[in-house]
Motif scaffolding. Structure first.
Motif, PDB file in Angstrom:
ATOM      1  N   LEU A  78       3.208  -6.629   8.900  1.00 56.36           N
ATOM      2  CA  LEU A  78       2.403  -7.199   7.818  1.00 56.36           C
ATOM      3  C   LEU A  78       0.913  -7.203   8.169  1.00 56.36           C
ATOM      4  N   GLU A  79       0.592  -7.240   9.456  1.00 54.83           N
ATOM      5  CA  GLU A  79      -0.802  -7.160   9.896  1.00 54.83           C
ATOM      6  C   GLU A  79      -1.353  -5.744   9.721  1.00 54.83           C
ATOM      7  N   ARG A  80      -0.463  -4.760   9.658  1.00 54.67           N
ATOM      8  CA  ARG A  80      -0.860  -3.370   9.454  1.00 54.67           C
ATOM      9  C   ARG A  80      -0.843  -3.049   7.961  1.00 54.67           C
ATOM     10  N   GLU A  81      -0.549  -1.818   7.617  1.00 57.13           N
ATOM     11  CA  GLU A  81      -0.604  -1.374   6.221  1.00 57.13           C
ATOM     12  C   GLU A  81       0.636  -1.742   5.402  1.00 57.13           C
ATOM     13  N   PHE A  82       1.629  -2.342   5.995  1.00 57.64           N
ATOM     14  CA  PHE A  82       2.874  -2.646   5.281  1.00 57.64           C
ATOM     15  C   PHE A  82       2.778  -3.963   4.526  1.00 57.64           C
ATOM     16  N   ASP A  83       3.346  -3.990   3.306  1.00 53.20           N
ATOM     17  CA  ASP A  83       3.392  -5.250   2.576  1.00 53.20           C
ATOM     18  C   ASP A  83       4.815  -5.748   2.357  1.00 53.20           C
ATOM     19  N   ARG A  84       5.801  -4.915   2.709  1.00 52.34           N
ATOM     20  CA  ARG A  84       7.216  -5.297   2.601  1.00 52.34           C
ATOM     21  C   ARG A  84       7.985  -4.700   3.767  1.00 52.34           C
ATOM     22  N   LEU A  85       9.050  -5.372   4.139  1.00 57.40           N
ATOM     23  CA  LEU A  85       9.965  -4.851   5.148  1.00 57.40           C
ATOM     24  C   LEU A  85      11.361  -4.877   4.561  1.00 57.40           C
ATOM     25  N   LYS A  86      12.169  -3.931   4.983  1.00 57.37           N
ATOM     26  CA  LYS A  86      13.562  -3.870   4.553  1.00 57.37           C
ATOM     27  C   LYS A  86      14.444  -3.558   5.754  1.00 57.37           C
TER      28      LYS A  86
END
Length: 177
Positions: A89-97
């Motif tokens: 989330l600190e990087r370019e990702f806004d969701r995890l699956k």
């Protein structure tokens, strides 16, 4: 316990794990996924591999989570997933699956702040996401019902029944790692 990010997918990190002590050990020698580990006295006790979704660069998939056999059921797996979640989330990702295939992993990921999306993969895995989907309590029960309909061991059947009675756990590692 020390949590360590070995690298992102582009870094090509690899990790050799003892196949007798870790499930999915062979998956960690591939360099196409990022890796993170938990070490206890310098020894790896848990690992996770992850990568960006092929069609949505904002989504990070946790691919393989493994905890050394003698360290299972200690809460390390969900804490490691929360650690990677926070870094992603600190990087370019806004969701995890993540897709899980057993009720124990399902429960652990809920404790790490993930929730069932209502989706299944083609190989009967349930897809969980962070941030939580709408109606996480209802979805939690839906996923357990899917597991209950499967051919489970008596221990798994009891585990699912207990969790259905109790309801969705509060994310115990959602904000710390």
């Amino acid at each position: 316990m020390e949590f360590e990010l070995l690298g992102w997918p582009a870094d090509g990190p690899t990790l050799r794990l003892d196949h007798e002590r870790f499930a999915y050990a062979g998956k960690f020698v591939m360099s196409s996924t990022g890796k993170a580990v938990v070490r206890d006295d310098g020894e790896v006790v848990a690992a996770v591999a992850f990568n960006a979704d092929r069609t949505d660069a904002a989504v990070c998939w946790l691919r393989y989570v493994t905890v050394r056999r003698d360290s299972r059921a200690s809460g390390i797996g969900p804490r490691l997933c929360a650690y990677v979640r926070d870094r992603a989330l600190e990087r370019e990702f806004d969701r995890l699956k993540i897709a899980v295939n057993n009720p124990y992993a399902y429960e652990a990921l809920h404790r790490a702040g993930f929730g069932f999306t209502g989706e299944e993969t083609g190989i009967a895995e349930l897809v969980l996401t962070h941030p939580l989907p709408a109606t996480p309590d209802e979805r939690y029960r839906d996923g357990l019902e899917l597991f209950r309909a499967r051919d489970l061991t008596e221990e798994e059947r009891s585990f699912v029944a207990t969790r259905l009675e109790r309801g969705r756990p509060e994310p115990s590692v959602a904000e710390r790692s």
